[in-house]
Design a protein around this motif. Sequence first.
Motif, mmCIF file in Angstrom:
data_model
loop_
_atom_site.group_PDB
_atom_site.id
_atom_site.type_symbol
_atom_site.label_atom_id
_atom_site.label_comp_id
_atom_site.label_asym_id
_atom_site.label_seq_id
_atom_site.Cartn_x
_atom_site.Cartn_y
_atom_site.Cartn_z
ATOM 1 N N MET A 14 40.920 46.078 34.146
ATOM 2 C CA MET A 14 39.746 45.830 34.988
ATOM 3 C C MET A 14 39.333 44.361 34.939
ATOM 4 O O MET A 14 39.008 43.770 35.971
ATOM 5 C CB MET A 14 38.604 46.749 34.562
ATOM 6 N N VAL A 15 39.358 43.765 33.751
ATOM 7 C CA VAL A 15 39.006 42.347 33.629
ATOM 8 C C VAL A 15 40.053 41.484 34.328
ATOM 9 O O VAL A 15 39.717 40.506 35.012
ATOM 10 C CB VAL A 15 38.852 41.962 32.135
ATOM 11 N N ILE A 20 41.444 38.017 38.970
ATOM 12 C CA ILE A 20 42.274 37.737 40.142
ATOM 13 C C ILE A 20 41.420 37.714 41.407
ATOM 14 O O ILE A 20 41.546 36.815 42.246
ATOM 15 C CB ILE A 20 43.408 38.777 40.271
ATOM 16 N N THR A 21 40.525 38.679 41.547
ATOM 17 C CA THR A 21 39.665 38.727 42.728
ATOM 18 C C THR A 21 38.715 37.533 42.768
ATOM 19 O O THR A 21 38.460 36.964 43.831
ATOM 20 C CB THR A 21 38.870 40.034 42.757
ATOM 21 N N TYR A 22 38.211 37.132 41.602
ATOM 22 C CA TYR A 22 37.326 35.966 41.535
ATOM 23 C C TYR A 22 38.083 34.703 41.933
ATOM 24 O O TYR A 22 37.568 33.874 42.702
ATOM 25 C CB TYR A 22 36.761 35.826 40.125
ATOM 26 N N TYR A 23 39.307 34.564 41.436
ATOM 27 C CA TYR A 23 40.118 33.394 41.774
ATOM 28 C C TYR A 23 40.416 33.361 43.277
ATOM 29 O O TYR A 23 40.293 32.310 43.911
ATOM 30 C CB TYR A 23 41.420 33.412 40.970
ATOM 31 N N LEU A 24 40.801 34.492 43.836
ATOM 32 C CA LEU A 24 41.060 34.546 45.277
ATOM 33 C C LEU A 24 39.785 34.295 46.084
ATOM 34 O O LEU A 24 39.825 33.713 47.165
ATOM 35 C CB LEU A 24 41.677 35.886 45.658
ATOM 36 N N MET A 33 34.228 37.857 47.105
ATOM 37 C CA MET A 33 33.441 37.888 45.872
ATOM 38 C C MET A 33 32.652 39.192 45.725
ATOM 39 O O MET A 33 32.483 39.678 44.621
ATOM 40 C CB MET A 33 32.481 36.700 45.824
ATOM 41 N N LYS A 34 32.205 39.758 46.836
ATOM 42 C CA LYS A 34 31.424 40.986 46.734
ATOM 43 C C LYS A 34 32.289 42.213 46.453
ATOM 44 O O LYS A 34 31.781 43.268 46.125
ATOM 45 C CB LYS A 34 30.579 41.198 47.981
ATOM 46 N N TYR A 35 33.620 42.056 46.562
ATOM 47 C CA TYR A 35 34.532 43.167 46.302
ATOM 48 C C TYR A 35 35.057 43.192 44.866
ATOM 49 O O TYR A 35 35.895 44.026 44.550
ATOM 50 C CB TYR A 35 35.719 43.116 47.273
ATOM 51 N N ILE A 36 34.615 42.296 44.012
ATOM 52 C CA ILE A 36 35.102 42.236 42.629
ATOM 53 C C ILE A 36 34.885 43.564 41.903
ATOM 54 O O ILE A 36 35.823 44.101 41.309
ATOM 55 C CB ILE A 36 34.461 41.059 41.875
ATOM 56 N N PRO A 37 33.688 44.157 41.908
ATOM 57 C CA PRO A 37 33.520 45.427 41.191
ATOM 58 C C PRO A 37 34.355 46.559 41.779
ATOM 59 O O PRO A 37 34.876 47.396 41.051
ATOM 60 C CB PRO A 37 32.030 45.747 41.302
ATOM 61 N N VAL A 38 34.518 46.559 43.087
ATOM 62 C CA VAL A 38 35.288 47.629 43.735
ATOM 63 C C VAL A 38 36.744 47.578 43.286
ATOM 64 O O VAL A 38 37.330 48.595 42.901
ATOM 65 C CB VAL A 38 35.178 47.528 45.270
ATOM 66 N N PHE A 39 37.345 46.384 43.316
ATOM 67 C CA PHE A 39 38.733 46.256 42.899
ATOM 68 C C PHE A 39 38.906 46.527 41.410
ATOM 69 O O PHE A 39 39.906 47.113 40.988
ATOM 70 C CB PHE A 39 39.282 44.877 43.262
ATOM 71 N N ALA A 40 37.953 46.088 40.598
ATOM 72 C CA ALA A 40 38.049 46.313 39.151
ATOM 73 C C ALA A 40 37.983 47.807 38.832
ATOM 74 O O ALA A 40 38.815 48.324 38.068
ATOM 75 C CB ALA A 40 36.934 45.560 38.432
ATOM 76 N N PHE A 41 37.020 48.502 39.408
ATOM 77 C CA PHE A 41 36.925 49.945 39.142
ATOM 78 C C PHE A 41 38.089 50.713 39.750
ATOM 79 O O PHE A 41 38.526 51.720 39.190
ATOM 80 C CB PHE A 41 35.590 50.497 39.634
ATOM 81 N N ALA A 42 38.609 50.238 40.868
ATOM 82 C CA ALA A 42 39.772 50.901 41.466
ATOM 83 C C ALA A 42 40.988 50.784 40.557
ATOM 84 O O ALA A 42 41.758 51.743 40.423
ATOM 85 C CB ALA A 42 40.071 50.304 42.832
ATOM 86 N N SER A 43 41.156 49.639 39.908
ATOM 87 C CA SER A 43 42.283 49.505 38.977
ATOM 88 C C SER A 43 42.104 50.422 37.770
ATOM 89 O O SER A 43 43.077 51.019 37.291
ATOM 90 C CB SER A 43 42.440 48.053 38.536
ATOM 91 N N GLY A 44 40.879 50.578 37.286
ATOM 92 C CA GLY A 44 40.622 51.514 36.192
ATOM 93 C C GLY A 44 40.866 52.958 36.596
ATOM 94 O O GLY A 44 41.425 53.750 35.834
#
Length: 131
Positions: A14-15, A20-24, A33-44
């Motif tokens: 997740m981190v 990666i999302t923050y860098y992109l 930037m607003k999709y960071i939590p969505v992508f992190a939780f999706a990977s988890g």
Amino acid sequence: MSFKIGILVCLFLMVFMACITYYLGKKVSHSLMKYIPVFAFASGIIFYYIKLNFISYEPSSFDGIYDMIVFIILIIVGSIAFLETVIIDIVENSKLFGKSYMAIRKAIKLENVKKVFKVRMPSSFLKKTRG
């Protein structure tokens, strides 16, 4: 795989996905930037789904139950993060929609509509068609 190792691997994934999302978001598009939590939780969620379906457990352990609880919590929090992102997008786009709606409303006035759609009475229409 034990429950503690699973939690650590999930947090690492997740981190990693958040970085990666923050860098992109910094390099490519700030709207990511607003999709960071969505992508992190999706990977988890994907990690725990794979863990639940493809990794076998010992017969007398509670690891499967704990993994199912963590999976459900990740789904709930991930869906809340997704709804938050959708609501933020709707609010940002509604400001743009409101501005464009007012511009269209000013451009199309009642007189312009009457010029485009001339309303004729049926009697005058019949007189013109008969002769």
